[in-house]
Write a protein that holds these residues in place. Sequence first.
Motif, PDB file in Angstrom:
ATOM      1  N   THR A 129       3.239   5.736 -12.318  1.00  0.00           N
ATOM      2  CA  THR A 129       2.970   6.852 -13.323  1.00  0.00           C
ATOM      3  C   THR A 129       4.781   7.071 -13.752  1.00  0.00           C
ATOM      4  OG1 THR A 129       1.056   7.969 -12.173  1.00  0.00           O
ATOM      5  CG2 THR A 129       2.171   9.347 -13.762  1.00  0.00           C
ATOM      6  N   ILE A 130       4.706   7.251 -15.127  1.00  0.00           N
ATOM      7  CA  ILE A 130       6.127   7.601 -15.427  1.00  0.00           C
ATOM      8  C   ILE A 130       6.121   8.765 -15.908  1.00  0.00           C
ATOM      9  CG2 ILE A 130       5.477   6.576 -17.890  1.00  0.00           C
ATOM     10  CD1 ILE A 130       8.598   5.840 -18.147  1.00  0.00           C
ATOM     11  N   SER A 131       7.301   9.610 -15.874  1.00  0.00           N
ATOM     12  CA  SER A 131       7.249  11.186 -16.179  1.00  0.00           C
ATOM     13  C   SER A 131       8.677  11.353 -16.508  1.00  0.00           C
ATOM     14  CB  SER A 131       6.840  12.036 -15.167  1.00  0.00           C
ATOM     15  OG  SER A 131       7.439  11.977 -13.945  1.00  0.00           O
ATOM     16  N   ARG A 132       8.740  12.628 -17.112  1.00  0.00           N
ATOM     17  CA  ARG A 132      10.317  12.902 -17.543  1.00  0.00           C
ATOM     18  C   ARG A 132      10.409  14.386 -16.968  1.00  0.00           C
ATOM     19  NH1 ARG A 132       9.833  11.956 -22.892  1.00  0.00           N
ATOM     20  NH2 ARG A 132       8.956  13.858 -23.246  1.00  0.00           N
ATOM     21  N   ASP A 133      11.341  14.761 -16.285  1.00  0.00           N
ATOM     22  CA  ASP A 133      11.940  16.079 -16.184  1.00  0.00           C
ATOM     23  C   ASP A 133      12.839  16.508 -17.061  1.00  0.00           C
ATOM     24  OD1 ASP A 133      13.084  18.172 -14.715  1.00  0.00           O
ATOM     25  OD2 ASP A 133      12.642  17.448 -12.751  1.00  0.00           O
ATOM     26  N   ASN A 134      12.466  17.382 -18.013  1.00  0.00           N
ATOM     27  CA  ASN A 134      13.463  17.590 -18.735  1.00  0.00           C
ATOM     28  C   ASN A 134      14.606  18.630 -18.459  1.00  0.00           C
ATOM     29  OD1 ASN A 134      11.995  16.188 -21.068  1.00  0.00           O
ATOM     30  ND2 ASN A 134      10.676  18.016 -21.382  1.00  0.00           N
ATOM     31  N   ALA A 135      14.212  19.261 -17.514  1.00  0.00           N
ATOM     32  CA  ALA A 135      15.398  20.255 -16.805  1.00  0.00           C
ATOM     33  C   ALA A 135      16.517  19.353 -16.141  1.00  0.00           C
ATOM     34  CB  ALA A 135      14.847  21.314 -15.734  1.00  0.00           C
ATOM     35  N   LYS A 136      15.964  18.373 -15.638  1.00  0.00           N
ATOM     36  CA  LYS A 136      17.337  17.446 -15.023  1.00  0.00           C
ATOM     37  C   LYS A 136      17.625  16.199 -15.783  1.00  0.00           C
ATOM     38  CE  LYS A 136      15.588  18.300 -10.139  1.00  0.00           C
ATOM     39  NZ  LYS A 136      15.001  17.728  -9.012  1.00  0.00           N
ATOM     40  N   ASP A 137      16.858  16.221 -16.988  1.00  0.00           N
ATOM     41  CA  ASP A 137      17.075  14.940 -17.871  1.00  0.00           C
ATOM     42  C   ASP A 137      17.100  13.676 -17.101  1.00  0.00           C
ATOM     43  OD1 ASP A 137      19.562  13.966 -20.051  1.00  0.00           O
ATOM     44  OD2 ASP A 137      17.357  13.948 -20.353  1.00  0.00           O
ATOM     45  N   THR A 138      16.037  13.405 -16.260  1.00  0.00           N
ATOM     46  CA  THR A 138      15.607  12.448 -15.502  1.00  0.00           C
ATOM     47  C   THR A 138      14.481  11.770 -16.181  1.00  0.00           C
ATOM     48  OG1 THR A 138      14.914  13.287 -13.750  1.00  0.00           O
ATOM     49  CG2 THR A 138      17.265  12.825 -13.660  1.00  0.00           C
ATOM     50  N   GLY A 151       0.776  -1.174   0.100  1.00  0.00           N
ATOM     51  CA  GLY A 151       0.057   0.038   0.083  1.00  0.00           C
ATOM     52  C   GLY A 151       0.866   1.068   0.133  1.00  0.00           C
ATOM     53  N   GLY A 152       2.061   1.130   0.174  1.00  0.00           N
ATOM     54  CA  GLY A 152       2.870   2.433   0.217  1.00  0.00           C
ATOM     55  C   GLY A 152       3.450   2.635  -1.223  1.00  0.00           C
ATOM     56  N   SER A 153       4.268   3.898  -1.222  1.00  0.00           N
ATOM     57  CA  SER A 153       4.648   4.439  -2.446  1.00  0.00           C
ATOM     58  C   SER A 153       6.339   4.537  -2.323  1.00  0.00           C
ATOM     59  CB  SER A 153       3.892   5.943  -2.646  1.00  0.00           C
ATOM     60  OG  SER A 153       2.674   5.915  -2.671  1.00  0.00           O
ATOM     61  N   LEU A 154       6.642   4.487  -3.596  1.00  0.00           N
ATOM     62  CA  LEU A 154       8.114   4.933  -3.516  1.00  0.00           C
ATOM     63  C   LEU A 154       8.048   5.751  -5.219  1.00  0.00           C
ATOM     64  CD1 LEU A 154      10.083   1.678  -3.015  1.00  0.00           C
ATOM     65  CD2 LEU A 154      10.207   3.735  -1.791  1.00  0.00           C
ATOM     66  N   ARG A 155       9.355   6.400  -5.217  1.00  0.00           N
ATOM     67  CA  ARG A 155       9.509   7.320  -6.481  1.00  0.00           C
ATOM     68  C   ARG A 155      11.230   6.791  -6.838  1.00  0.00           C
ATOM     69  NH1 ARG A 155       7.534  11.865  -8.455  1.00  0.00           N
ATOM     70  NH2 ARG A 155       9.264  13.594  -9.372  1.00  0.00           N
ATOM     71  N   LEU A 156      11.053   6.383  -8.202  1.00  0.00           N
ATOM     72  CA  LEU A 156      12.343   5.970  -8.692  1.00  0.00           C
ATOM     73  C   LEU A 156      12.803   6.981  -9.671  1.00  0.00           C
ATOM     74  CD1 LEU A 156      11.660   2.060  -9.373  1.00  0.00           C
ATOM     75  CD2 LEU A 156      12.329   3.122  -7.215  1.00  0.00           C
ATOM     76  N   SER A 157      14.090   7.329  -9.708  1.00  0.00           N
ATOM     77  CA  SER A 157      14.520   8.181 -10.585  1.00  0.00           C
ATOM     78  C   SER A 157      15.603   7.520 -11.581  1.00  0.00           C
ATOM     79  CB  SER A 157      15.278   9.410  -9.911  1.00  0.00           C
ATOM     80  OG  SER A 157      15.807  10.252 -10.770  1.00  0.00           O
ATOM     81  N   GLU A 196      11.527 -13.317 -15.859  1.00  0.00           N
ATOM     82  CA  GLU A 196      12.139 -12.679 -16.990  1.00  0.00           C
ATOM     83  C   GLU A 196      11.965 -11.072 -16.666  1.00  0.00           C
ATOM     84  OE1 GLU A 196      12.059 -15.790 -20.907  1.00  0.00           O
ATOM     85  OE2 GLU A 196      11.109 -13.747 -20.862  1.00  0.00           O
ATOM     86  N   ARG A 197      12.707 -10.375 -17.316  1.00  0.00           N
ATOM     87  CA  ARG A 197      12.639  -8.870 -17.102  1.00  0.00           C
ATOM     88  C   ARG A 197      11.508  -8.543 -17.936  1.00  0.00           C
ATOM     89  NH1 ARG A 197      18.209  -5.927 -18.018  1.00  0.00           N
ATOM     90  NH2 ARG A 197      18.632  -7.342 -16.362  1.00  0.00           N
ATOM     91  N   GLU A 198      10.770  -7.554 -17.538  1.00  0.00           N
ATOM     92  CA  GLU A 198       9.511  -7.052 -18.043  1.00  0.00           C
ATOM     93  C   GLU A 198       9.410  -5.562 -18.167  1.00  0.00           C
ATOM     94  OE1 GLU A 198       5.693  -7.683 -16.143  1.00  0.00           O
ATOM     95  OE2 GLU A 198       6.633  -7.621 -14.223  1.00  0.00           O
ATOM     96  N   LEU A 199       8.735  -5.107 -19.169  1.00  0.00           N
ATOM     97  CA  LEU A 199       8.651  -3.512 -19.330  1.00  0.00           C
ATOM     98  C   LEU A 199       7.275  -3.159 -18.777  1.00  0.00           C
ATOM     99  CD1 LEU A 199       9.440  -1.038 -20.899  1.00  0.00           C
ATOM    100  CD2 LEU A 199       8.317  -1.627 -23.000  1.00  0.00           C
ATOM    101  N   VAL A 200       7.458  -2.213 -17.999  1.00  0.00           N
ATOM    102  CA  VAL A 200       6.097  -1.794 -17.126  1.00  0.00           C
ATOM    103  C   VAL A 200       5.480  -0.471 -17.553  1.00  0.00           C
ATOM    104  CG1 VAL A 200       6.649  -3.243 -15.064  1.00  0.00           C
ATOM    105  CG2 VAL A 200       7.517  -1.054 -15.043  1.00  0.00           C
ATOM    106  N   ALA A 201       6.341   0.428 -17.834  1.00  0.00           N
ATOM    107  CA  ALA A 201       6.019   1.634 -18.401  1.00  0.00           C
ATOM    108  C   ALA A 201       6.992   2.365 -19.207  1.00  0.00           C
ATOM    109  CB  ALA A 201       6.106   2.670 -16.997  1.00  0.00           C
ATOM    110  N   VAL A 202       6.372   3.060 -20.568  1.00  0.00           N
ATOM    111  CA  VAL A 202       7.006   3.833 -21.395  1.00  0.00           C
ATOM    112  C   VAL A 202       6.777   5.196 -21.387  1.00  0.00           C
ATOM    113  CG1 VAL A 202       7.360   3.642 -23.882  1.00  0.00           C
ATOM    114  CG2 VAL A 202       7.113   1.637 -22.724  1.00  0.00           C
ATOM    115  N   MET A 203       7.766   6.060 -21.599  1.00  0.00           N
ATOM    116  CA  MET A 203       7.189   7.465 -21.670  1.00  0.00           C
ATOM    117  C   MET A 203       7.864   7.772 -23.236  1.00  0.00           C
ATOM    118  SD  MET A 203       6.691  10.628 -21.180  1.00  0.00           S
ATOM    119  CE  MET A 203       6.553  10.747 -19.329  1.00  0.00           C
ATOM    120  N   ASN A 204       6.901   8.040 -24.134  1.00  0.00           N
ATOM    121  CA  ASN A 204       7.143   8.566 -25.403  1.00  0.00           C
ATOM    122  C   ASN A 204       7.555   9.923 -25.678  1.00  0.00           C
ATOM    123  OD1 ASN A 204       6.279   5.906 -27.180  1.00  0.00           O
ATOM    124  ND2 ASN A 204       4.356   6.717 -25.943  1.00  0.00           N
ATOM    125  N   THR A 205       8.227  10.273 -26.796  1.00  0.00           N
ATOM    126  CA  THR A 205       8.910  11.576 -26.948  1.00  0.00           C
ATOM    127  C   THR A 205       7.840  12.617 -26.953  1.00  0.00           C
ATOM    128  OG1 THR A 205       9.051  11.132 -29.305  1.00  0.00           O
ATOM    129  CG2 THR A 205      10.944  10.812 -28.034  1.00  0.00           C
TER     130      THR A 205
END
Length: 113
Positions: free
Chosen positions: A67-76, A14-20, A43-52
């Motif tokens: 939720t996948i997101s992109r920080d363009n300022a930090k390029d992460t 039930g908890g949360s984590l934020r990966l970078s 096997e390794r599996e793809l769980v989230a994709v961020m398109n351009t």
Amino acid sequence: VQLQASGGGLVQPGGSLRLSCAGSGIIFRTNVMGWYRQAPGKERELVAVMNTDSNTNYADSVKGRFTISRDNAKDTVVLQMNSLKPEDTAVYYCNRPASLLKWGQGTQVTVSS
């Protein structure tokens, strides 16, 4: 090119984590990037994709929770994981689905009470 995932840890169900994901030698905003995971014995599996164009795609197992997101300022690339379940326990990696790069070390996520 080097990819480095961070932010994992031990969390209760039930908890949360934020990966970078940070990288050297690659500009994330010009690449389709994804988060993968590999659980023990699986096997390794793809769980989230961020398109351009900032559209996102998710595996059914994580849809509505991750939720996948992109920080363009930090390029992460970030993976916000909510409502975590024990079956989310795995090593999480980021990579480029269209043309895989060398795998980084990954970050361990353990969901357990």
